[in-house]
Design a protein around this motif. Sequence first.
Motif, PDB file in Angstrom:
ATOM      1  N   PRO A 167       5.072  -2.940 -10.590  1.00 27.72           N
ATOM      2  CA  PRO A 167       5.081  -2.974  -9.121  1.00 27.72           C
ATOM      3  C   PRO A 167       3.689  -3.030  -8.487  1.00 27.72           C
ATOM      4  O   PRO A 167       3.578  -2.807  -7.290  1.00 27.72           O
ATOM      5  CB  PRO A 167       5.763  -1.647  -8.776  1.00 27.72           C
ATOM      6  CG  PRO A 167       5.334  -0.715  -9.856  1.00 27.72           C
ATOM      7  CD  PRO A 167       5.181  -1.550 -11.099  1.00 27.72           C
ATOM      8  N   HIS A 168       2.653  -3.306  -9.290  1.00 31.25           N
ATOM      9  CA  HIS A 168       1.288  -3.313  -8.752  1.00 31.25           C
ATOM     10  C   HIS A 168       0.999  -4.705  -8.214  1.00 31.25           C
ATOM     11  O   HIS A 168       0.741  -5.628  -9.000  1.00 31.25           O
ATOM     12  CB  HIS A 168       0.314  -2.857  -9.839  1.00 31.25           C
ATOM     13  CG  HIS A 168       0.793  -1.598 -10.495  1.00 31.25           C
ATOM     14  ND1 HIS A 168       0.918  -0.412  -9.800  1.00 31.25           N
ATOM     15  CD2 HIS A 168       1.278  -1.365 -11.740  1.00 31.25           C
ATOM     16  CE1 HIS A 168       1.420   0.513 -10.598  1.00 31.25           C
ATOM     17  NE2 HIS A 168       1.646  -0.040 -11.780  1.00 31.25           N
ATOM     18  N   SER A 169       1.084  -4.863  -6.916  1.00 28.36           N
ATOM     19  CA  SER A 169       1.095  -6.199  -6.333  1.00 28.36           C
ATOM     20  C   SER A 169       0.332  -6.242  -5.018  1.00 28.36           C
ATOM     21  O   SER A 169       0.622  -5.478  -4.101  1.00 28.36           O
ATOM     22  CB  SER A 169       2.556  -6.614  -6.093  1.00 28.36           C
ATOM     23  OG  SER A 169       2.632  -7.658  -5.152  1.00 28.36           O
ATOM     24  N   LEU A 170      -0.617  -7.153  -4.931  1.00 25.46           N
ATOM     25  CA  LEU A 170      -1.382  -7.305  -3.690  1.00 25.46           C
ATOM     26  C   LEU A 170      -0.486  -7.846  -2.577  1.00 25.46           C
ATOM     27  O   LEU A 170      -0.573  -7.423  -1.425  1.00 25.46           O
ATOM     28  CB  LEU A 170      -2.584  -8.247  -3.919  1.00 25.46           C
ATOM     29  CG  LEU A 170      -3.517  -8.451  -2.736  1.00 25.46           C
ATOM     30  CD1 LEU A 170      -4.023  -7.141  -2.157  1.00 25.46           C
ATOM     31  CD2 LEU A 170      -4.706  -9.333  -3.134  1.00 25.46           C
ATOM     32  N   GLY A 171       0.401  -8.775  -2.940  1.00 28.87           N
ATOM     33  CA  GLY A 171       1.327  -9.330  -1.946  1.00 28.87           C
ATOM     34  C   GLY A 171       2.232  -8.253  -1.374  1.00 28.87           C
ATOM     35  O   GLY A 171       2.455  -8.186  -0.159  1.00 28.87           O
ATOM     36  N   LEU A 172       2.725  -7.362  -2.249  1.00 27.35           N
ATOM     37  CA  LEU A 172       3.625  -6.303  -1.780  1.00 27.35           C
ATOM     38  C   LEU A 172       2.862  -5.244  -0.990  1.00 27.35           C
ATOM     39  O   LEU A 172       3.393  -4.677  -0.038  1.00 27.35           O
ATOM     40  CB  LEU A 172       4.385  -5.678  -2.956  1.00 27.35           C
ATOM     41  CG  LEU A 172       5.421  -6.616  -3.609  1.00 27.35           C
ATOM     42  CD1 LEU A 172       6.059  -5.953  -4.828  1.00 27.35           C
ATOM     43  CD2 LEU A 172       6.495  -7.050  -2.628  1.00 27.35           C
ATOM     44  N   LEU A 173       1.603  -4.999  -1.359  1.00 23.02           N
ATOM     45  CA  LEU A 173       0.776  -4.068  -0.574  1.00 23.02           C
ATOM     46  C   LEU A 173       0.608  -4.617   0.848  1.00 23.02           C
ATOM     47  O   LEU A 173       0.808  -3.900   1.836  1.00 23.02           O
ATOM     48  CB  LEU A 173      -0.601  -3.896  -1.231  1.00 23.02           C
ATOM     49  CG  LEU A 173      -1.599  -3.044  -0.436  1.00 23.02           C
ATOM     50  CD1 LEU A 173      -1.212  -1.568  -0.471  1.00 23.02           C
ATOM     51  CD2 LEU A 173      -3.032  -3.215  -0.947  1.00 23.02           C
ATOM     52  N   TYR A 174       0.270  -5.891   0.944  1.00 18.70           N
ATOM     53  CA  TYR A 174       0.070  -6.510   2.266  1.00 18.70           C
ATOM     54  C   TYR A 174       1.390  -6.515   3.045  1.00 18.70           C
ATOM     55  O   TYR A 174       1.421  -6.244   4.244  1.00 18.70           O
ATOM     56  CB  TYR A 174      -0.481  -7.939   2.104  1.00 18.70           C
ATOM     57  CG  TYR A 174      -1.349  -8.370   3.267  1.00 18.70           C
ATOM     58  CD1 TYR A 174      -2.698  -8.046   3.294  1.00 18.70           C
ATOM     59  CD2 TYR A 174      -0.818  -9.070   4.343  1.00 18.70           C
ATOM     60  CE1 TYR A 174      -3.510  -8.416   4.362  1.00 18.70           C
ATOM     61  CE2 TYR A 174      -1.619  -9.437   5.418  1.00 18.70           C
ATOM     62  CZ  TYR A 174      -2.961  -9.117   5.426  1.00 18.70           C
ATOM     63  OH  TYR A 174      -3.752  -9.483   6.485  1.00 18.70           O
ATOM     64  N   SER A 175       2.477  -6.809   2.335  1.00 15.98           N
ATOM     65  CA  SER A 175       3.790  -6.835   2.994  1.00 15.98           C
ATOM     66  C   SER A 175       4.204  -5.433   3.450  1.00 15.98           C
ATOM     67  O   SER A 175       4.879  -5.285   4.468  1.00 15.98           O
ATOM     68  CB  SER A 175       4.861  -7.397   2.054  1.00 15.98           C
ATOM     69  OG  SER A 175       4.620  -8.761   1.838  1.00 15.98           O
ATOM     70  N   ALA A 176       3.808  -4.401   2.682  1.00 22.50           N
ATOM     71  CA  ALA A 176       4.131  -3.024   3.073  1.00 22.50           C
ATOM     72  C   ALA A 176       3.476  -2.713   4.419  1.00 22.50           C
ATOM     73  O   ALA A 176       4.102  -2.132   5.308  1.00 22.50           O
ATOM     74  CB  ALA A 176       3.658  -2.043   2.003  1.00 22.50           C
ATOM     75  N   PHE A 177       2.229  -3.140   4.590  1.00 24.46           N
ATOM     76  CA  PHE A 177       1.546  -2.920   5.874  1.00 24.46           C
ATOM     77  C   PHE A 177       2.119  -3.824   6.959  1.00 24.46           C
ATOM     78  O   PHE A 177       2.149  -3.447   8.131  1.00 24.46           O
ATOM     79  CB  PHE A 177       0.030  -3.116   5.717  1.00 24.46           C
ATOM     80  CG  PHE A 177      -0.647  -1.897   5.161  1.00 24.46           C
ATOM     81  CD1 PHE A 177      -0.718  -1.683   3.796  1.00 24.46           C
ATOM     82  CD2 PHE A 177      -1.196  -0.940   6.005  1.00 24.46           C
ATOM     83  CE1 PHE A 177      -1.315  -0.547   3.272  1.00 24.46           C
ATOM     84  CE2 PHE A 177      -1.797   0.204   5.498  1.00 24.46           C
ATOM     85  CZ  PHE A 177      -1.856   0.395   4.128  1.00 24.46           C
ATOM     86  N   THR A 178       2.580  -4.998   6.569  1.00 28.66           N
ATOM     87  CA  THR A 178       3.230  -5.899   7.526  1.00 28.66           C
ATOM     88  C   THR A 178       4.476  -5.219   8.080  1.00 28.66           C
ATOM     89  O   THR A 178       4.715  -5.180   9.292  1.00 28.66           O
ATOM     90  CB  THR A 178       3.613  -7.229   6.831  1.00 28.66           C
ATOM     91  OG1 THR A 178       2.437  -7.800   6.272  1.00 28.66           O
ATOM     92  CG2 THR A 178       4.241  -8.210   7.800  1.00 28.66           C
ATOM     93  N   TYR A 179       5.253  -4.645   7.175  1.00 29.51           N
ATOM     94  CA  TYR A 179       6.465  -3.924   7.568  1.00 29.51           C
ATOM     95  C   TYR A 179       6.110  -2.720   8.441  1.00 29.51           C
ATOM     96  O   TYR A 179       6.688  -2.507   9.511  1.00 29.51           O
ATOM     97  CB  TYR A 179       7.221  -3.467   6.309  1.00 29.51           C
ATOM     98  CG  TYR A 179       8.216  -2.366   6.578  1.00 29.51           C
ATOM     99  CD1 TYR A 179       9.478  -2.663   7.101  1.00 29.51           C
ATOM    100  CD2 TYR A 179       7.884  -1.034   6.326  1.00 29.51           C
ATOM    101  CE1 TYR A 179      10.380  -1.645   7.383  1.00 29.51           C
ATOM    102  CE2 TYR A 179       8.786  -0.016   6.610  1.00 29.51           C
ATOM    103  CZ  TYR A 179      10.031  -0.325   7.140  1.00 29.51           C
ATOM    104  OH  TYR A 179      10.904   0.672   7.426  1.00 29.51           O
TER     105      TYR A 179
END
Length: 607
Positions: free
Chosen positions: A179-191
């Motif tokens: 689950p270590h993902s730059l895209g998901l980190l950015y999306s988490a902040f997007t959310y």
Amino acid sequence: MNILGISAFYHDSAAAILRDGEVIAAAQEERFTRIKQDHNFPINAVRYCLAEADVGPGQLHAVAFYDKPIMKFSRILETYLSVAPKGLQSFMMAIPLWMREKLWIPMEIEQSLETCGIHERVPVYFPEHHQSHAASAFFPSPFKSAAILTLDGVGEWATSTLGRGVGNKVEILKDLHFPHSLGLLYSAFTYFTGFKVNSGEYKLMGLAPYGEPKYTKEIYEHLVDLKEDGSFRLNQDYFGYIDGLTMTNDRFAELFGGPARKSESEITQREMDLASSVQVVTEEIVMRMARTVHKETGEKYCCLAGGVALNCVANGRLLREGPFEDIWIQPAAGDAGGALGAALMVWHHVEDKPREADGKNDSMKGAYLGPSFEADEIKAFLDARGYAYTCMKDEERADTIARLIEEENVIGHFNGRMEFGPRALGNRSIIGDARSPKMQSIMNLKIKYRESFRPFAPSCLEEAVSDLFELDRPSPYMLLVAPVKKERCSNVDEDVSIRDRIHQIRSDIPAITHVDFSARVQSVNPDTNKAYYDIIKAFEKRTGYGIIINTSFNVRGEPIICTPEDAYRCFMRTEMDYLVLGPYLLYKKDQPNWEEKSDWREEFVLD
Ligand SMILES: [Fe+2]
């Protein structure tokens, strides 16, 4: 040899077709169905690609799907088992779709081809998700050899890869796993900042210059354990994408001073500071990964793809400060581009066909790979509907449109082939005067029906790039952010509200100058888009400015237009002044009454 590439079932489904390795056509399904980021099997895009390449029965030799569904499915099962019984609800939501559609992809492809008249069995290949991204980054690039960086949310397991392309092969050297993902980190902040995951990331990036990176310390201390080589671990105690139904959880909210912003509610300083902070962290990770792949490959150039490669602020920084002499980014960097990458994998890896690269030009044809409409088709459409138009002579077309821009009209410009990827590059664009101080407000409120903190992007003559921006090379796909040339900028009072800051005049091209004096640049040259280049050139002759506003031809919440009919509908729904359809010019005031069947407008909000 004809190879069809397909991406589907996640978001932004698409198809692409190669003939003897040359990309003939590529398009996203959303443009045909009018469903934004349509994730369904791209039957319309497939049909279009086969027709454009004139591929009939017996003429399709291979199909490439952009990832390995079984491997992806096993990741989902394994992830669930690792946290069970937590995450049961999201697991139960995901399973029916997998059982119904995703595990039956080969069958779905076969059935879909049948409906397109392809009845014979065609071999279907499944490269890995990040191989498809890497192939889409390197193979169409101008470079004979290059480092490759792919960054996204997640594929099967990989979330980012470091690799290398040489000649007709790509190789993945290192990868980082879910689950270590730059895209998901950015999306988490997007959310968390109240924007829509998978499409609102752009807004978060646009919001960043309004804030201060006040939360980077919290991010590094609690969320991201970043190593010197750019690899990192995300502390799952703060995220909800594995065991919950949302991207972030209560601990995340506690860390950043309260619950997530509700979409459409007011944007506060906290959201701006969060945007700025995650942008700083993202750039740091990209820079570290770039330095690592540079060290490991010794390559002079770098190619990028994956959703995070659409972060044009990070790209601009990588170009300015990074270790590479030049970078090339796949214009359809998101999953749509995976369709093209998968097809290229089959051509170069399975078929072992050679690849040519001249070191200067890419093979994307300006990303103008979608449907086009001949003048007689457009005329037949206009005549059948009784819409009023005049026909511009070839030699008058560019200057007529340039004059209308100079007179501060807003013009819908529909011409030639539709763009592949998320950006409109002149053929499905709304254009206007970048010098006009009021143009940003006019276009936002009367055309896009939004009040935006993001400025519009410019299209400029390729030869004028260095006069306008701190940029010394072309940026054909609008994937680089560069500072507006210093001498063009003016001092402004920064101590005012976000609404006031939006309307401050920051340069002599205010409509495209962001709050941090930057712009998301598209350069245009006559070889890839002569008609569009000629308009900007004619505008330069009139005004001395080889630059105009280019925003995508759509309204808020709608995919970019595809057909003349889509264009006309969007023209009439908005307060656009003129519509150009190929050689035809339509004036709003001459058009018959337009009645909208339902109230489609969304509320005016800051987005
Ligand atoms: Fe991806």
